[in-house]
Design a protein around this motif. Structure first.
Motif, PDB file in Angstrom:
ATOM      1  N   ALA A  50       0.986  -1.265  -0.113  1.00 39.19           N
ATOM      2  CA  ALA A  50      -0.033  -0.098  -0.129  1.00 39.19           C
ATOM      3  C   ALA A  50       0.868   1.268  -0.022  1.00 39.19           C
ATOM      4  O   ALA A  50       0.664   2.292  -0.745  1.00 39.19           O
ATOM      5  CB  ALA A  50      -0.749  -0.029   1.267  1.00 39.19           C
ATOM      6  N   ARG A  51       1.936   1.239   0.807  1.00 45.38           N
ATOM      7  CA  ARG A  51       2.773   2.432   1.004  1.00 45.38           C
ATOM      8  C   ARG A  51       3.306   2.638  -0.495  1.00 45.38           C
ATOM      9  O   ARG A  51       3.730   3.778  -0.998  1.00 45.38           O
ATOM     10  CB  ARG A  51       3.915   2.320   1.971  1.00 45.38           C
ATOM     11  N   ARG A  52       3.968   1.365  -1.114  1.00 38.92           N
ATOM     12  CA  ARG A  52       4.716   1.763  -2.327  1.00 38.92           C
ATOM     13  C   ARG A  52       3.549   2.335  -3.408  1.00 38.92           C
ATOM     14  O   ARG A  52       3.826   3.051  -4.274  1.00 38.92           O
ATOM     15  CB  ARG A  52       5.157   0.379  -2.752  1.00 38.92           C
ATOM     16  N   GLY A  53       2.434   1.566  -3.312  1.00 38.57           N
ATOM     17  CA  GLY A  53       1.482   2.030  -4.227  1.00 38.57           C
ATOM     18  C   GLY A  53       0.742   3.417  -4.398  1.00 38.57           C
ATOM     19  O   GLY A  53       0.846   3.917  -5.281  1.00 38.57           O
ATOM     20  N   LEU A  54       0.773   3.949  -3.074  1.00 34.83           N
ATOM     21  CA  LEU A  54       0.400   5.388  -3.104  1.00 34.83           C
ATOM     22  C   LEU A  54       1.407   6.227  -3.490  1.00 34.83           C
ATOM     23  O   LEU A  54       1.201   7.204  -3.967  1.00 34.83           O
ATOM     24  CB  LEU A  54       0.052   5.608  -1.657  1.00 34.83           C
ATOM     25  N   THR A  55       2.829   5.758  -2.985  1.00 30.50           N
ATOM     26  CA  THR A  55       3.938   6.631  -3.650  1.00 30.50           C
ATOM     27  C   THR A  55       3.595   6.958  -5.215  1.00 30.50           C
ATOM     28  O   THR A  55       3.701   7.976  -5.774  1.00 30.50           O
ATOM     29  CB  THR A  55       4.963   6.229  -3.165  1.00 30.50           C
ATOM     30  N   ALA A  56       3.717   5.607  -5.667  1.00 26.75           N
ATOM     31  CA  ALA A  56       3.621   5.638  -7.383  1.00 26.75           C
ATOM     32  C   ALA A  56       2.265   6.317  -7.826  1.00 26.75           C
ATOM     33  O   ALA A  56       2.460   7.090  -8.830  1.00 26.75           O
ATOM     34  CB  ALA A  56       3.455   4.118  -7.668  1.00 26.75           C
ATOM     35  N   ILE A  57       1.366   6.083  -7.111  1.00 27.35           N
ATOM     36  CA  ILE A  57      -0.023   6.983  -7.623  1.00 27.35           C
ATOM     37  C   ILE A  57       0.068   8.527  -7.600  1.00 27.35           C
ATOM     38  O   ILE A  57      -0.260   9.195  -8.633  1.00 27.35           O
ATOM     39  CB  ILE A  57      -1.111   6.519  -6.837  1.00 27.35           C
ATOM     40  N   VAL A  58       0.502   8.976  -6.455  1.00 26.48           N
ATOM     41  CA  VAL A  58       0.764  10.416  -6.157  1.00 26.48           C
ATOM     42  C   VAL A  58       1.488  10.936  -7.368  1.00 26.48           C
ATOM     43  O   VAL A  58       1.559  11.876  -8.171  1.00 26.48           O
ATOM     44  CB  VAL A  58       1.592  10.665  -4.921  1.00 26.48           C
ATOM     45  N   VAL A  59       2.717  10.099  -7.887  1.00 26.17           N
ATOM     46  CA  VAL A  59       3.783  10.657  -8.739  1.00 26.17           C
ATOM     47  C   VAL A  59       3.100  10.694 -10.055  1.00 26.17           C
ATOM     48  O   VAL A  59       3.119  11.341 -10.953  1.00 26.17           O
ATOM     49  CB  VAL A  59       4.915   9.830  -8.956  1.00 26.17           C
ATOM     50  N   MET A  60       2.202   9.504 -10.075  1.00 26.33           N
ATOM     51  CA  MET A  60       1.675   9.159 -11.673  1.00 26.33           C
ATOM     52  C   MET A  60       0.495  10.472 -11.923  1.00 26.33           C
ATOM     53  O   MET A  60       0.404  11.121 -13.010  1.00 26.33           O
ATOM     54  CB  MET A  60       1.089   8.081 -11.767  1.00 26.33           C
ATOM     55  N   ILE A  61      -0.167  10.683 -10.576  1.00 27.98           N
ATOM     56  CA  ILE A  61      -1.246  11.807 -10.890  1.00 27.98           C
ATOM     57  C   ILE A  61      -0.415  13.185 -11.237  1.00 27.98           C
ATOM     58  O   ILE A  61      -1.130  13.855 -12.292  1.00 27.98           O
ATOM     59  CB  ILE A  61      -2.103  11.884  -9.603  1.00 27.98           C
ATOM     60  N   ALA A  62       0.618  13.730 -10.754  1.00 26.89           N
ATOM     61  CA  ALA A  62       1.212  14.738 -11.149  1.00 26.89           C
ATOM     62  C   ALA A  62       1.597  14.711 -12.423  1.00 26.89           C
ATOM     63  O   ALA A  62       1.467  15.626 -13.262  1.00 26.89           O
ATOM     64  CB  ALA A  62       2.436  15.028 -10.135  1.00 26.89           C
ATOM     65  N   LEU A  63       2.239  13.850 -12.837  1.00 25.66           N
ATOM     66  CA  LEU A  63       2.797  13.554 -14.394  1.00 25.66           C
ATOM     67  C   LEU A  63       1.742  13.722 -15.356  1.00 25.66           C
ATOM     68  O   LEU A  63       1.687  14.453 -16.277  1.00 25.66           O
ATOM     69  CB  LEU A  63       3.512  12.433 -14.595  1.00 25.66           C
ATOM     70  N   MET A  64       0.480  13.038 -14.916  1.00 32.96           N
ATOM     71  CA  MET A  64      -0.659  13.023 -16.117  1.00 32.96           C
ATOM     72  C   MET A  64      -1.323  14.375 -15.941  1.00 32.96           C
ATOM     73  O   MET A  64      -1.713  14.796 -16.973  1.00 32.96           O
ATOM     74  CB  MET A  64      -1.852  11.880 -15.476  1.00 32.96           C
ATOM     75  N   ALA A  65      -1.465  15.204 -14.652  1.00 32.21           N
ATOM     76  CA  ALA A  65      -2.031  16.519 -14.658  1.00 32.21           C
ATOM     77  C   ALA A  65      -1.335  17.458 -15.326  1.00 32.21           C
ATOM     78  O   ALA A  65      -1.764  18.375 -16.151  1.00 32.21           O
ATOM     79  CB  ALA A  65      -2.185  16.692 -13.312  1.00 32.21           C
ATOM     80  N   ALA A  66      -0.045  17.171 -15.356  1.00 33.64           N
ATOM     81  CA  ALA A  66       0.936  17.957 -16.072  1.00 33.64           C
ATOM     82  C   ALA A  66       0.820  17.963 -17.364  1.00 33.64           C
ATOM     83  O   ALA A  66       0.768  19.014 -18.339  1.00 33.64           O
ATOM     84  CB  ALA A  66       2.580  18.029 -15.725  1.00 33.64           C
ATOM     85  N   ALA A  67       0.622  16.736 -18.102  1.00 33.16           N
ATOM     86  CA  ALA A  67       0.529  16.328 -19.452  1.00 33.16           C
ATOM     87  C   ALA A  67      -0.973  17.215 -19.968  1.00 33.16           C
ATOM     88  O   ALA A  67      -0.849  17.540 -20.953  1.00 33.16           O
ATOM     89  CB  ALA A  67       0.587  14.796 -19.675  1.00 33.16           C
ATOM     90  N   ALA A  68      -1.955  16.883 -19.011  1.00 34.66           N
ATOM     91  CA  ALA A  68      -3.275  17.350 -19.316  1.00 34.66           C
ATOM     92  C   ALA A  68      -3.437  19.001 -19.370  1.00 34.66           C
ATOM     93  O   ALA A  68      -3.864  19.428 -20.477  1.00 34.66           O
ATOM     94  CB  ALA A  68      -4.328  16.783 -18.484  1.00 34.66           C
ATOM     95  N   LEU A  69      -2.493  19.614 -18.805  1.00 34.13           N
ATOM     96  CA  LEU A  69      -2.601  20.908 -18.799  1.00 34.13           C
ATOM     97  C   LEU A  69      -1.805  21.560 -20.183  1.00 34.13           C
ATOM     98  O   LEU A  69      -2.207  22.382 -20.884  1.00 34.13           O
ATOM     99  CB  LEU A  69      -1.704  21.690 -17.587  1.00 34.13           C
ATOM    100  N   LEU A  70      -1.033  20.534 -20.792  1.00 29.63           N
ATOM    101  CA  LEU A  70      -0.035  20.854 -21.845  1.00 29.63           C
ATOM    102  C   LEU A  70      -0.864  20.602 -23.115  1.00 29.63           C
ATOM    103  O   LEU A  70      -1.030  21.407 -24.113  1.00 29.63           O
ATOM    104  CB  LEU A  70       1.198  20.371 -21.851  1.00 29.63           C
ATOM    105  N   VAL A  71      -1.638  19.516 -23.257  1.00 30.90           N
ATOM    106  CA  VAL A  71      -2.231  18.859 -24.475  1.00 30.90           C
ATOM    107  C   VAL A  71      -3.678  18.844 -24.334  1.00 30.90           C
ATOM    108  O   VAL A  71      -4.320  18.453 -25.312  1.00 30.90           O
ATOM    109  CB  VAL A  71      -1.586  17.683 -24.912  1.00 30.90           C
ATOM    110  N   GLY A  72      -4.326  19.157 -23.243  1.00 33.10           N
ATOM    111  CA  GLY A  72      -5.814  18.738 -23.096  1.00 33.10           C
ATOM    112  C   GLY A  72      -6.121  17.750 -22.520  1.00 33.10           C
ATOM    113  O   GLY A  72      -5.553  16.631 -21.897  1.00 33.10           O
ATOM    114  N   PRO A  73      -7.523  17.273 -22.510  1.00 34.01           N
ATOM    115  CA  PRO A  73      -8.117  15.973 -21.782  1.00 34.01           C
ATOM    116  C   PRO A  73      -7.793  14.654 -22.402  1.00 34.01           C
ATOM    117  O   PRO A  73      -7.835  13.740 -21.591  1.00 34.01           O
ATOM    118  CB  PRO A  73      -9.749  16.276 -21.958  1.00 34.01           C
ATOM    119  N   GLY A  74      -7.174  14.812 -23.432  1.00 27.89           N
ATOM    120  CA  GLY A  74      -6.529  13.488 -24.030  1.00 27.89           C
ATOM    121  C   GLY A  74      -5.651  12.715 -23.194  1.00 27.89           C
ATOM    122  O   GLY A  74      -5.742  11.441 -23.023  1.00 27.89           O
ATOM    123  N   ALA A  75      -4.977  13.396 -22.266  1.00 31.75           N
ATOM    124  CA  ALA A  75      -3.791  12.751 -21.685  1.00 31.75           C
ATOM    125  C   ALA A  75      -4.346  11.973 -20.376  1.00 31.75           C
ATOM    126  O   ALA A  75      -3.999  11.356 -19.792  1.00 31.75           O
ATOM    127  CB  ALA A  75      -3.201  14.013 -21.157  1.00 31.75           C
TER     128      ALA A  75
END
Length: 365
Positions: free
Chosen positions: A74-99
């Motif tokens: 759980a601790r490892r997964g939550l760490t990875a999920i937080v990082v992935m959400i940050a990366l996906m949100a940054a990509a969505a801000l650049l190229v739109g909802p497709g990300a």
């Protein structure tokens, strides 16, 4: 969660493939980023962010399913999920909802964030949040959204992840059962070995004293009566020891075994040289040395037909030597099973060899 690699089946060893294989569907959000109506720089950065997202997903997934328990996962997964959400949100801000189509992979990690029921609730919450975010974003997009295929991915990933989690849990339960069975077998062998050692020694001494009492009953009734009294005492002690051994409570004490060795040798008419002070032996080895002494003296009394037996103690072991008829090579190789196992488990070495005449048994650490 993890199981020794040499005891894993193919489905357990390659369970990570069931989660990693879905990374091919990252092609949808990456394709959306490549064709987004933004600058080349923004598209390039978004693609790099989504590729990093995929790498974090793969690493996080493998890292989680190789965890030792669900809490670590759980601790490892939550760490990875937080990082992935940050990366996906940054990509969505650049190229739109497709990300946001990459959000499906968060569910795969969420399914390994704890036991099946808890992780299913967590993944369901993420699923609802993802669809709500997509609905809000799509309502604000003036030109609509033409990649609705990604909407069907989240339920599919949850479904497959549930199967993988159940497979891992089943494998873990199976190996827990095997471990319990092996522990039970080991405990049975220990009790059998201890009962053998206790009864073998006690009954040998009782037999020797009974034979002596039988010979003395006519020529020295008082001595025979004393021997019979000792037989009664030894029988009671043996019964108590067997009960304690079966209960797993008995521990051989070197001082007691030295006294018992002198009594057993004297009763068998063997001149014994047995030290009185057990403190010379390293405290870490005294219990094992006590068991070795008990078994060795039992064999001397029962089989050796010796006239003399000498016991020598040292800080790192024990030597028991007699001048009897000796043991056959087969008896040396296949006998002494109980003390061989005890000595090996304690990190020592056991040597039994002819002493010309007699037999010499040595244990060293």
């Amino acid at each position: 969660m993890t199981v020794d690699a040499d005891r894993q089946g193919p489905w357990e060893r390659f369970a990570w493939v069931m989660g990693v294989v879905w990374v091919v569907f990252m092609g949808f959000p990456i394709s959306s980023a490549v064709h987004a109506d933004v600058s080349v720089t923004a598209r390039g950065i978004a693609v790099a962010l989504l590729l990093a997202y995929a790498v974090v997903y793969i690493a996080g997934y493998i890292w989680m399913i190789r965890s030792d328990d669900w809490g670590i996962a759980a601790r490892r997964g939550l760490t990875a999920i937080v990082v992935m959400i940050a990366l996906m949100a940054a990509a969505a801000l650049l190229v739109g909802p497709g990300a946001l189509g990459a959000g499906s992979f968060l569910l795969s990690l969420a399914m390994f964030s704890g036991p099946v029921r808890a992780s299913l609730f967590f993944a369901t919450g993420l699923l609802i949040a993802e669809y709500a975010a997509l609905a809000i974003v799509l309502s604000a997009v003036p030109n609509g959204f033409d990649e609705y295929g990604v909407l069907f991915m989240p339920p599919a990933i949850v479904f497959v992840s549930v199967g993988v989690v159940r497979m891992i849990v089943a494998a873990q339960e199976r190996h827990d059962v095997i471990e319990r069975q092996m522990a039970l077998v080991a405990e049975r062998e220990r009790v059998a070995r201890d009962v053998h050692d206790v009864l073998g020694h006690s009954l040998t001494v009782v037999t020797v004293k009974a034979e002596l009492a039988e010979r003395l009953i006519d020529i020295d009734p008082e001595r025979a009566r004393a021997e019979l009294a000792e037989i009664r005492s030894l029988s009671r002690e043996a019964l108590a020891e067997v009960r304690a051994t079966v209960a797993g409570l008995r521990v051989a004490r070197l001082g007691d075994e030295l006294d018992a060795a002198r009594v057993a040798l004297a009763g068998a008419g063997i001149a014994g040289e047995v030290p009185a002070d057990p403190s010379i032996v390293d405290p870490r080895h005294r219990i094992v040395v006590a068991w070795v002494l008990r078994e060795a003296i039992t064999n001397v009394v029962r089989h050796s037909r010796a006239l003399r037996c000498e016991v020598t103690l040292s800080s790192d072991g024990i030597v028991v030597a007699d001048d009897g008829v000796g043991l056959t090579r087969e008896a040396i190789e296949h006998g002494f099973r109980g003390i061989r196992e005890r000595v090996a488990a304690a990190g020592g070495t056991l040597r039994v060899e002819p002493a010309g005449p007699g037999t010499r048994l040595e244990v060293r650490w």
